[in-house]
Motif scaffolding. Structure first.
Motif, PDB file in Angstrom:
ATOM      1  N   ALA A 153      42.489  12.782  35.596  1.00  0.00           N
ATOM      2  CA  ALA A 153      42.592  12.269  34.225  1.00  0.00           C
ATOM      3  C   ALA A 153      44.020  12.374  33.698  1.00  0.00           C
ATOM      4  O   ALA A 153      44.526  11.455  33.037  1.00  0.00           O
ATOM      5  CB  ALA A 153      41.631  13.037  33.318  1.00  0.00           C
ATOM      6  N   ASN A 154      44.698  13.479  33.997  1.00  0.00           N
ATOM      7  CA  ASN A 154      46.075  13.639  33.547  1.00  0.00           C
ATOM      8  C   ASN A 154      46.983  12.608  34.205  1.00  0.00           C
ATOM      9  O   ASN A 154      47.914  12.075  33.574  1.00  0.00           O
ATOM     10  CB  ASN A 154      46.558  15.052  33.865  1.00  0.00           C
ATOM     11  N   VAL A 187      47.259   5.691  41.256  1.00  0.00           N
ATOM     12  CA  VAL A 187      46.985   7.124  41.363  1.00  0.00           C
ATOM     13  C   VAL A 187      46.265   7.355  42.683  1.00  0.00           C
ATOM     14  O   VAL A 187      45.264   6.686  42.974  1.00  0.00           O
ATOM     15  CB  VAL A 187      46.144   7.619  40.181  1.00  0.00           C
ATOM     16  N   VAL A 188      46.774   8.310  43.477  1.00  0.00           N
ATOM     17  CA  VAL A 188      46.262   8.545  44.830  1.00  0.00           C
ATOM     18  C   VAL A 188      45.808   9.994  44.940  1.00  0.00           C
ATOM     19  O   VAL A 188      46.557  10.914  44.588  1.00  0.00           O
ATOM     20  CB  VAL A 188      47.322   8.246  45.903  1.00  0.00           C
ATOM     21  N   SER A 194      33.567   5.926  36.527  1.00  0.00           N
ATOM     22  CA  SER A 194      32.421   5.490  35.730  1.00  0.00           C
ATOM     23  C   SER A 194      32.571   5.824  34.259  1.00  0.00           C
ATOM     24  O   SER A 194      32.054   5.109  33.397  1.00  0.00           O
ATOM     25  CB  SER A 194      31.145   6.140  36.287  1.00  0.00           C
ATOM     26  N   THR A 195      33.289   6.913  33.939  1.00  0.00           N
ATOM     27  CA  THR A 195      33.425   7.319  32.542  1.00  0.00           C
ATOM     28  C   THR A 195      34.624   6.680  31.850  1.00  0.00           C
ATOM     29  O   THR A 195      34.554   6.346  30.662  1.00  0.00           O
ATOM     30  CB  THR A 195      33.548   8.845  32.444  1.00  0.00           C
ATOM     31  N   SER A 196      35.711   6.508  32.565  1.00  0.00           N
ATOM     32  CA  SER A 196      36.925   5.993  31.925  1.00  0.00           C
ATOM     33  C   SER A 196      37.366   4.647  32.470  1.00  0.00           C
ATOM     34  O   SER A 196      38.321   4.047  31.949  1.00  0.00           O
ATOM     35  CB  SER A 196      38.066   6.993  32.086  1.00  0.00           C
ATOM     36  N   GLY A 197      36.749   4.163  33.538  1.00  0.00           N
ATOM     37  CA  GLY A 197      37.133   2.876  34.108  1.00  0.00           C
ATOM     38  C   GLY A 197      38.413   2.894  34.907  1.00  0.00           C
ATOM     39  O   GLY A 197      38.959   1.840  35.231  1.00  0.00           O
ATOM     40  N   THR A 198      38.923   4.070  35.228  1.00  0.00           N
ATOM     41  CA  THR A 198      40.170   4.165  35.984  1.00  0.00           C
ATOM     42  C   THR A 198      39.886   4.020  37.466  1.00  0.00           C
ATOM     43  O   THR A 198      38.794   4.348  37.955  1.00  0.00           O
ATOM     44  CB  THR A 198      40.865   5.510  35.723  1.00  0.00           C
ATOM     45  N   VAL A 199      40.880   3.560  38.185  1.00  0.00           N
ATOM     46  CA  VAL A 199      40.767   3.359  39.630  1.00  0.00           C
ATOM     47  C   VAL A 199      41.705   4.345  40.329  1.00  0.00           C
ATOM     48  O   VAL A 199      42.906   4.369  40.046  1.00  0.00           O
ATOM     49  CB  VAL A 199      41.117   1.916  40.026  1.00  0.00           C
ATOM     50  N   THR A 200      41.141   5.135  41.218  1.00  0.00           N
ATOM     51  CA  THR A 200      41.919   6.126  41.964  1.00  0.00           C
ATOM     52  C   THR A 200      41.690   5.898  43.450  1.00  0.00           C
ATOM     53  O   THR A 200      40.542   5.806  43.908  1.00  0.00           O
ATOM     54  CB  THR A 200      41.496   7.556  41.587  1.00  0.00           C
TER      55      THR A 200
END
Length: 448
Positions: A329-330, A339-340, A297-303
């Motif tokens: 984040a890293n 990223v898993v 929600s903060t960075s739009g990344t998908v994990t």
């Protein structure tokens, strides 16, 4: 070649071997000297006595008187070498066995033959044997006593060395308050030995290192604290700027500075060791999923989240979320998709499919303000993750996946202490029941 036992490398063992070798060498030297001196004196006394008897027997032989039973001309048992010496016109002595007993022979010329006398050498030989046994026994006792005294003295030194090494390991592990405090270093009137000198130097180094680290920690905390006020004002002023590219750049830089300041404050608190945990029991799977959703929600990344086996852990929720958030984040900032995040019992693994962690990080752990991936960041995220993991009692390990395992990548593995629920009282066994055959006690009529 088989490996030698570890105790053979200790100073105590080496000192014991050295003392034993030196004692044996000294005992052998003294024993040989005493043996040679006493045996030589004994042989000389017997030789003089035999030659004196040979002179008496020679006078009897010249006067034609009968010879005593211990003398004779070419007697049986006379050593051949001594017989040849006497036949050649010279006198001599020799120790040899006669009828199974040691005998001192003395022989001289007598009309081309050998006039000889013999003296029983048994007592002298026995004296030398007793002397040799006494020397050997005394040497063994002296070596044993010396080894005991030497081992005691060396053990006192090695005990002090072990104490110094233990303090050095504690300092290297982060206990900067550890000191040897050798009593010899506190009394100026007592001379210092080498161990006390090393102990004093270690204490001095630890004190100096502690002062420098504390000074650096205070400096970092003071700088970060002093930056918060102007950054707050700067952030408020940036919000008043008209919309446009310049104002966006200003707001972005201000947010970056505020995040850096907060990270520095958190690191300073971790360095000071003043953090206190708020432990509670949590299900690890839902907590990890919440961290992933917050990051998305903060960075739009998908994990991707993989639940192998959920577990219940007793931990500080806020600090654990901070650790997992920094790891995720890293992975997105410096790694590559996908990223898993995997949960397998009390073990949480965050993996990306990028180039992996750099060699310096695998060797010595994350270092502040050092990044080699070319991405954004100050190198503080993993440092904070390591510090917070240590606070909550978790183990954080960094590694690189093999290239043949889905293309490699960086792997951060966090192992938490698993919470074990105690058995309920009902599970411990059936409750005890009253014996039905036992009659109830009658009521007291006075209470009716």
């Amino acid at each position: 070649m088989p490996r030698q036992p570890a105790w053979t490398a200790t100073l105590t063992f080496k000192a014991a071997v050295f003392i034993a070798v030196m004692c044996c060498a000294l005992a052998a030297l003294l024993g040989v000297l005493v043996h040679v001196s006493v045996a030589g004196q004994t042989v000389r006394d017997s030789r003089d006595k035999a030659l004196a008897r040979l002179d008496e027997v020679g006078r009897l032989y010249e006067s034609g008187e009968p010879l005593p039973r211990f003398a004779g001309v070419d007697p049986a048992g006379l050593p051949a070498s001594l017989r040849a010496l006497a036949a050649g016109g010279e006198r001599g002595t020799m120790v040899a066995d006669f009828e199974g007993r040691p005998t001192m022979w003395a022989a001289g010329p007598a009309d081309g033959r050998a006039l000889a006398v013999r003296i029983d050498y048994t007592q002298s030989a026995a004296t030398i044997d007793r002397l040799d046994r006494s020397i050997l026994g005394s040497s063994v006792l002296a070596i044993g006593a010396t080894l005991l005294v030497g081992a005691f003295a060396v053990t006192r030194v090695t005990r002090r060395l072990h104490a110094t090494a233990t303090v050095a390991r504690r300092i290297s592990a982060g206990d900067l308050d550890a000191r040897v405090n050798d009593p010899r270093t506190k009394d100026p009137s007592r001379p210092l030995d080498e161990v006390a000198t090393v102990s004093g130097a270690l204490d001095t180094m630890a004190s100096s290192l502690q002062r420098k680290l504390q000074s650096e920690q205070r400096f970092t905390a003071d700088v970060a604290h002093e930056l918060r006020t102007p950054l707050t004002g700067l952030s408020a002023a940036a919000e008043l700027l008209p919309e446009g590219r310049p104002s966006e750049l200003v707001r972005d830089r201000v947010r970056t500075m505020r995040a850096l300041t907060e990270d520095l404050l958190e690191i300073s608190r971790l360095d000071a060791g003043t953090e206190r945990v708020d432990l509670a029991v949590h299900d690890l799977g839902p907590l990890a999923e919440r961290v992933v959703r917050a990051a998305a929600s903060t960075s739009g990344t998908v994990t991707e989240v993989r639940m192998v086996r959920d577990a219940t852990v007793e931990t500080d929720k806020r600090r654990l979320e901070r650790v997992l958030g920094n790891l995720v984040a890293n992975a997105h900032r410096h790694g590559a998709a996908p990223v898993v995040l995997s949960v397998d019992g009390p073990v949480v693994t965050v993996r990306d499919h990028g180039a992996g962690f750099p060699d310096y990080l695998l060797a010595a752990g994350p270092q502040r303000f050092r990044t080699e991936s070319g991405g954004k960041g100050h190198g503080l995220g993993l440092t904070i993750a390591v510090g917070q993991a240590e606070v909550i009692g978790a183990e954080l390990v960094f590694a690189n996946a093999p290239e043949d395992d889905e293309g490699g990548g960086a792997v951060a593995r966090l192992t938490l202490p698993e919470y074990v629920r105690l058995a309920e009282p009902d599970d411990e066994g059936p409750e005890e029941q009253e014996d039905p055959e036992e009659p109830e006690a009658p009521e007291d009529p006075a209470k009716a």
